[in-house]
Structures are given as C-alpha cells and as structure tokens.
Design an enzyme around this catalytic site. Structure first.
Site, short mmCIF file in Angstrom:
data_model
loop_
_atom_site.label_atom_id
_atom_site.label_comp_id
_atom_site.label_asym_id
_atom_site.label_seq_id
_atom_site.Cartn_x
_atom_site.Cartn_y
_atom_site.Cartn_z
N LYS A 79 0.94 -1.10 0.11
CA LYS A 79 0.10 -0.11 -0.03
C LYS A 79 0.98 1.24 -0.07
O LYS A 79 1.85 1.31 0.63
CB LYS A 79 -0.77 -0.06 1.15
CG LYS A 79 -2.06 0.96 1.40
CD LYS A 79 -2.80 0.74 2.63
CE LYS A 79 -4.03 1.77 2.58
NZ LYS A 79 -4.99 1.36 3.68
N SER A 154 -9.84 1.26 2.61
CA SER A 154 -8.95 2.18 1.81
C SER A 154 -7.95 1.25 1.08
O SER A 154 -6.98 1.92 0.23
CB SER A 154 -8.34 3.22 2.76
OG SER A 154 -7.38 2.48 3.54
N SER A 178 -10.18 -1.37 6.73
CA SER A 178 -9.48 -1.22 5.38
C SER A 178 -8.79 -2.29 4.70
O SER A 178 -8.42 -2.14 3.43
CB SER A 178 -8.61 0.05 5.64
OG SER A 178 -9.48 1.28 5.85
#
Length: 471
Positions: A79, A154, A178
């Site tokens: 990420k 996310s 997330s």
C-alpha cells in the site's frame, strides 16, 4: 505456464526448490499481468520493475546457496502509505506526491530480510480515508471481478492487485476495516492482527490508536506466514508488543453471533450469513446468540476518535515542513493554498471534523465521551469471550457497490464499516474470509464473514478460518 490463480506461498517455495521455475520467472509473470490489467483496474500507483527483477535474481541466488526462507522470492504489493526505502510513499495524496521514503518500515525490513520481492506501491484512499478507494488523488481503483464496481477501501489497490493476479500477497493498513472490507468485496482473506502485534513504524499515520498493518491473500495460510514473519515488539514503536505465550486452542469451540447488530442487512447478505453459520455448525462448532450492547455505538465513536487523530497526524503537512508547497502572498495564504491543493475533499472533511471535536468547549462533549464508550466496547468483547471463543458477523452489509454510487453521501459510505470498526476500537484481531457469492445482474460478486478473537489469539483465527475454508 505458472498457475497464478491457485498459487500459494508454500507452492511457490516448493516450485523454487524443485527448479520448476525461478523467482525471476514468477516475478515476470506478475509483471505481465500488471502490464495487461493495471491500465483499467488502477491497482498500482507505481511498479518497481527494475528493483523487483533485481530482488528476484538475488532470491534465485539464495536458493542456489540453500540460504532461502519460506518468503524468499515471494512477490508482494504494498500500500502507498508503507515506507520502502528509496521509493515514493505518497499515501495517494498530492501533498506527498514527491516524498521518497528515507528508510524501510519495520514490516518491510523484516520481509526484505526474508527475501521477499516488492512489486510496487498500490493505490488507496488518500491517507487511508475511505471505504471504496475512490478518494485517491490519482483516480479510483476498479474491482477486477467487475470493473464497474469498487474493490473496497482504503486498501483497495492491494486487494485489486491480488484479485487480478498482479501479486501473490497484498500489504495494507486497517484503521476501521480497510483490509477486511476490500478482502470481502474482492473474494480474498483480509486479516487484521491485535493492535500492536505488528509495528507501525514506517506507516504513514492516520489514526494512531486504531491503525494496524494487515494482509490480503487468497488463502489463510499465506496470511499466517506473513504475520509470523513481521509480528513482534519493535524498539521503534512503543505500542508494539507480541507475547511469547502460546494460547491453547480448546477442542470444543463456541462461536458467538451478536444478533442485535445484524438489522438492515441486504437479503442476500443475510441469507449467506445464515448459510455460513450452518457450515460452522456442520463442522462441529457450537454457535450461540450473544449480546454486545455497546457495539451499536462503535461507528459513532470511530467517527469522533479517528478524525481527531487525523487532525493531529496531518497537521505536519503544511507545505513548509512537509508536503507540496504552494506559494501565496503571505504565510497564511501559503498554508491555505498548500493544504487546499494538497488534500482531497474527504481528507479536508475529516481534518475539519477532528479539529472541531478537539476544540475548546467540544473536547469534553465529544472526544472524551467517545473515549469512554471505546472502553465500554472493549469491555463488551472481554465479557463475551468468557462465554464464547470467537465472535462472528458479516464483514460488510452489502456486496461490492457501483463506482460513484455512494460518493455523494458520506454517511451511507461510512456505514460500510459498521461490522469492521468495532475490532479496531477494541484492538482485537479479526479476519474476513470468503463465504460465497451473490448474483447481481450477470455478475457473481463475493461476500465475506468476519471472525473476531481475544487479544493475541491470532492462531485461533487462523485455525478456525482454515477449517471453514477447508484448507
């Protein structure tokens, strides 16, 4: 041809040992998929092609010298808020678009030492603020299973990368679901450990009391292998800790279902959840209804505490000390221009909300009360775990929704986290596992169920999840 659909860490490791293919050849296969699909899916912000191939060649040398580990040569997508030395870590925000990480996050350093290959950094909701990966400054990520739909957020970029066979493992962060929520919407295993079990050193902070690094994988065993490689106390993170104690798994396990939280589910999600309960019972588990009375306040508590911590953590990005600088006629205008152009709408919304609840006259009315209820939520779990071994809920109230469907209604978007947020507030470990599909139009969309365990009992989560999935 390498079977990427069914590949696992252990299968790849055996293939390397048996010289069926090399780490470089496996890395090249993933890079081919990324080249083919990333244009439409937008899973990756940046692909580290040269660096990944160099790492893969080094992994091959380690196998030749019999110095490889189980993770040597394993391709991983990370990420965009996890620092990898020498690469940009931008949190998918304009304000950090040129920030080059000066060091490795602790989890990255441990994976690097184990010989893992880092394929690239993945798209995300800006500063991890969102449930759909539509809040990135660089455009939304699309669900690889149906590109008209969201992958969740996310950590949607990491989830999409794994789901489209663009990486074997995805690393994400989980502040309110997330990792677990995009895991469910992309048909993956999404795992969040106990708060502090994995060091947060080198993660760009959103909500410091809630954030935790997690994994997105195609099976539970891969999540367990990654967790065991990166967990543990870190002197660079005072909140990190993992005990040496091994908890014994009972022979007869009881799973608790908080029925008071399950109102308002989509019919298909509710039916799938009942079928999942039946599967657990068929596998010999006792399933009983329980009450977690204060969890109904979890979402409200989260959206007070999280923005407050966002306001504090993002104050440093002012265009002077950190972040992109936008010139104005004076210092105040410098700040206004830099933050207005550097931060997206959702990030600005949460900063303003957090500043409000921390302000004089409102701190006691909102923030202190939220912290008090946070303690009650944790106490609810502690009380429940005296009678049951795990708590079971759906992971999400719906299957993957259409891109743009909820962007105009923040409250509707926030409700996507209703089942995942409580485990972040209490700090308990939680995992989302695939539980079936639902047909929407002509597309079969995945669903997931979530298991929550007592603190530091990740082994219990892995064991029961493997049982459910037949691993």
């Amino acid at each position: 041809m390498i079977d990427l659909d069914n590949l696992t860490i252990k299968k790849a490791n055996e293939a390397f040992k048996n010289k069926e293919y090399t780490p470089r050849e496996l890395t090249e296969e993933y890079l081919k998929v990324i080249d083919k699909r990333n244009g439409s899916v937008n899973a990756f912000r940046e692909v580290f092609t040269a660096d990944a191939l160099k790492r893969a060649d080094e992994a091959g040398d380690l196998f030749a010298k019999n110095k490889a580990t189980i993770l040597t040569g394993i391709p991983i997508a990370t990420k965009d808020n996890i620092l990898i030395k020498g690469h940009i870590a931008g949190a998918s925000s304009k304000i950090l678009e040129n920030f080059v990480a000066p060091y490795d996050a602790t989890a990255i350093a441990r994976l690097r030492e184990a010989g893992a290959v880092f394929l690239g950094r993945t798209n995300m909701d800006e500063f991890a603020m969102g449930s759909s990966t539509e809040n990135s400054a660089y455009g939304p990520t699309h669900n690889p299973l149906d590109e008209t739909r969201v992958p969740g957020g996310s950590s949607g970029g990491s989830a999409a990368a794994v789901a489209m066979n663009g990486a074997l493992i995805g690393l994400g962060t989980d502040t309110g679901g997330s990792v677990r929520q995009p895991g469910a919407l992309c048909g993956l295993v999404g795992f969040k450990p106990t708060y502090g079990a994995i060091s947060r050193n080198g993660l760009i902070a959103m909500g410091s009391s809630l954030d935790q690094l997690g994994t997105l994988t195609k099976n539970v065993d891969d999540s367990e292998i990654i967790f065991n490689a990166v967990r543990g106390t870190d002197k660079m993170d005072s909140t990190s800790f993992y005990p040496d104690t091994k908890y014994e798994i009972p022979k007869k396990l009881t799973i608790g279902v908080p029925r008071n939280l399950l109102e308002g589910l989509d019919t298909e999600v509710a039916d799938n959840f009942e079928e999942s309960i039946g599967r657990f019972e068929d596998n010999g588990f006792i399933v009983k209804d329980i009450s977690l009375p204060n969890l109904k306040y979890a979402l409200a508590v989260y959206y007070v505490i999280m923005p407050a911590e966002v306001s504090s953590n993002l104050a440093r990005f002012d265009g002077v000390r950190y972040g992109v600088h936008k010139e104005g006629k004076d210092l105040l205008e410098d700040y206004i221009n830099s933050k207005t152009e550097g931060f997206g709408r959702e990030t600005r919304r949460r900063i303003m909300l957090g500043t409000y609840v921390l302000s004089s006259g409102y701190y006691n009315a909102y923030y202190n009360k939220a912290v008090a209820v946070k303690d009650l939520i944790r106490a609810d779990y502690d009380s429940a775990f005296k009678d049951v071994d795990l708590v079971l809920t759906p992971t999400t109230p719906t299957a993957a929704f259409l891109l743009g469907e909820k962007t105009s209604d923040p409250l509707k978007m926030y409700l996507e986290d209703v089942f995942t947020v409580p485990a972040n507030i209490s700090g308990n470990p939680a995992i989302s596992i695939p539980s079936g599909t639902v047909k929407v139009g002509e597309v079969e969309l995945p669903l997931g169920v979530q298991l929550v365990a007592p603190h530091y009992q990740e082994d219990l989560l892995f064991n029961i999840s493997k049982n459910f999935l037949g691993e």
